[in-house]
Design a protein around this motif. Structure first.
Motif, short mmCIF file in Angstrom:
data_model
loop_
_atom_site.label_atom_id
_atom_site.label_comp_id
_atom_site.label_asym_id
_atom_site.label_seq_id
_atom_site.Cartn_x
_atom_site.Cartn_y
_atom_site.Cartn_z
N PHE A 87 9.41 4.01 39.34
CA PHE A 87 9.18 3.70 37.93
C PHE A 87 8.84 2.22 37.85
O PHE A 87 9.68 1.37 38.13
CB PHE A 87 10.43 3.97 37.07
CG PHE A 87 10.79 5.40 36.96
CD1 PHE A 87 10.23 6.19 35.97
CD2 PHE A 87 11.69 5.98 37.84
CE1 PHE A 87 10.57 7.52 35.85
CE2 PHE A 87 12.04 7.32 37.72
CZ PHE A 87 11.47 8.09 36.74
N GLY A 88 7.62 1.92 37.45
CA GLY A 88 7.22 0.53 37.34
C GLY A 88 7.79 -0.13 36.10
O GLY A 88 8.11 0.53 35.10
N TYR A 89 7.97 -1.44 36.18
CA TYR A 89 8.43 -2.18 35.01
C TYR A 89 7.46 -1.98 33.83
O TYR A 89 7.87 -1.96 32.68
CB TYR A 89 8.54 -3.66 35.33
CG TYR A 89 9.71 -4.04 36.20
CD1 TYR A 89 10.58 -3.08 36.71
CD2 TYR A 89 9.96 -5.36 36.50
CE1 TYR A 89 11.66 -3.44 37.50
CE2 TYR A 89 11.04 -5.73 37.30
CZ TYR A 89 11.88 -4.76 37.80
OH TYR A 89 12.94 -5.12 38.58
N SER A 90 6.19 -1.82 34.15
CA SER A 90 5.23 -1.63 33.06
C SER A 90 5.44 -0.31 32.33
O SER A 90 5.17 -0.20 31.15
CB SER A 90 3.80 -1.74 33.58
OG SER A 90 3.55 -0.79 34.56
N ALA A 91 5.95 0.72 33.04
CA ALA A 91 6.27 1.98 32.35
C ALA A 91 7.42 1.76 31.37
O ALA A 91 7.40 2.27 30.26
CB ALA A 91 6.64 3.06 33.37
N PHE A 92 8.42 0.97 31.77
CA PHE A 92 9.52 0.65 30.85
C PHE A 92 9.01 -0.19 29.67
O PHE A 92 9.44 0.01 28.54
CB PHE A 92 10.65 -0.08 31.58
CG PHE A 92 11.42 0.82 32.50
CD1 PHE A 92 12.21 1.85 31.99
CD2 PHE A 92 11.36 0.65 33.87
CE1 PHE A 92 12.92 2.68 32.83
CE2 PHE A 92 12.06 1.48 34.72
CZ PHE A 92 12.84 2.51 34.21
N LEU A 93 8.09 -1.11 29.95
CA LEU A 93 7.49 -1.88 28.86
C LEU A 93 6.71 -0.97 27.92
O LEU A 93 6.71 -1.19 26.71
CB LEU A 93 6.59 -2.98 29.41
CG LEU A 93 7.32 -4.19 29.98
CD1 LEU A 93 6.33 -5.11 30.70
CD2 LEU A 93 8.03 -4.96 28.88
N GLY A 94 6.06 0.05 28.48
CA GLY A 94 5.35 1.02 27.64
C GLY A 94 6.31 1.78 26.73
O GLY A 94 6.02 2.00 25.55
N LEU A 95 7.47 2.16 27.27
CA LEU A 95 8.48 2.84 26.44
C LEU A 95 9.04 1.90 25.37
O LEU A 95 9.25 2.31 24.22
CB LEU A 95 9.61 3.38 27.32
CG LEU A 95 9.23 4.54 28.24
CD1 LEU A 95 10.39 4.87 29.18
CD2 LEU A 95 8.82 5.76 27.44
N LEU A 96 9.29 0.66 25.76
CA LEU A 96 9.74 -0.33 24.79
C LEU A 96 8.68 -0.53 23.71
O LEU A 96 8.99 -0.60 22.51
CB LEU A 96 10.03 -1.67 25.49
CG LEU A 96 10.39 -2.84 24.58
CD1 LEU A 96 11.72 -2.58 23.88
CD2 LEU A 96 10.44 -4.13 25.38
N GLY A 97 7.42 -0.59 24.13
CA GLY A 97 6.32 -0.72 23.17
C GLY A 97 6.26 0.45 22.21
O GLY A 97 6.01 0.28 21.02
N ALA A 98 6.51 1.66 22.72
CA ALA A 98 6.51 2.84 21.86
C ALA A 98 7.63 2.75 20.82
O ALA A 98 7.44 3.13 19.65
CB ALA A 98 6.64 4.11 22.68
#
Length: 197
Positions: A87-98
């Motif tokens: 799980f990339g940090y960018s995927a977590f940032l995407g969830l945070l963005g959502a």
């Protein structure tokens, strides 16, 4: 331009009070009261419309920043491994963005948009009373014209698209961008590398 429209609705200066009969005076003051109410309601519409555009502007700024940070962390190849899955940090940032995008959507669509709609309905009701007294068809007045023009679809000429539908499309595009970011990150980290010839 808004001031010019108000001048048209205000009309000529009222006749001196002493020359008006009691009935004319009551009619004139009632007309002035309706015009003042309309002016206030249109001001409220402008206020809520301005708030909604500020929210959308902030939402786009936040979306741009999150996507930028996510792409940066993806390029840096930072991730958390759970077994063999990464799980990339960018995927977590995407969830945070959502989550942030949803907060903007809720404040815009569920909070301020209904208030803007209510102000529009109030302006339409006042124009229905005020228009005939000014010798105008209510459909030719400002709020009625805005409502009619705003229903026109950008994509299909014969199809009506209401502002709430356009608002949902705006936020849907943001969700699609964030979903694409998350999927891209997960696929990029978890697909086997291609052999170079």
């Amino acid at each position: 331009m808004f001031e010019r429209i108000l001048e048209l609705f205000r009309g000529p200066a009222p006749e001196p009070i002493e020359e008006l009969t009691a009935n004319d005076s009551q009619s004139s003051s009632e007309l002035a009261g309706l015009a003042k109410q309309w002016e206030v309601v249109v001001g409220v519409q402008k206020h809520f419309n301005d708030l909604e555009w500020r929210i959308r502007s902030l939402a786009l700024t936040a979306l741009t920043a999150i996507v930028g940070f996510a792409v940066g962390t993806s390029v840096a190849n930072k991730f958390i491994a759970v077994g063999t899955f990464k799980f990339g940090y960018s995927a977590f940032l995407g969830l945070l963005g959502a989550a942030i995008w949803t907060a903007f959507f809720m404040s815009d669509y569920k909070w301020y948009h209904p208030m803007l709609g209510g102000a529009g309905l109030a302006a339409n009701a006042l124009e229905t009373k005020l228009g005939p007294r000014l010798g105008l068809d209510p459909g030719e007045m400002l709020s009625h014209q805005i409502y009619t023009a705003s229903k026109k679809s950008a994509w299909r000429k014969a199809h009506e698209t209401h502002s709430s539908q356009k608002l949902r499309v705006f936020y849907l595009v943001g969700y699609l961008i964030l979903a694409a970011l998350i999927v891209w990150n997960l696929l990029d980290l978890n697909l086997p590398p291609q052999a170079t010839p």
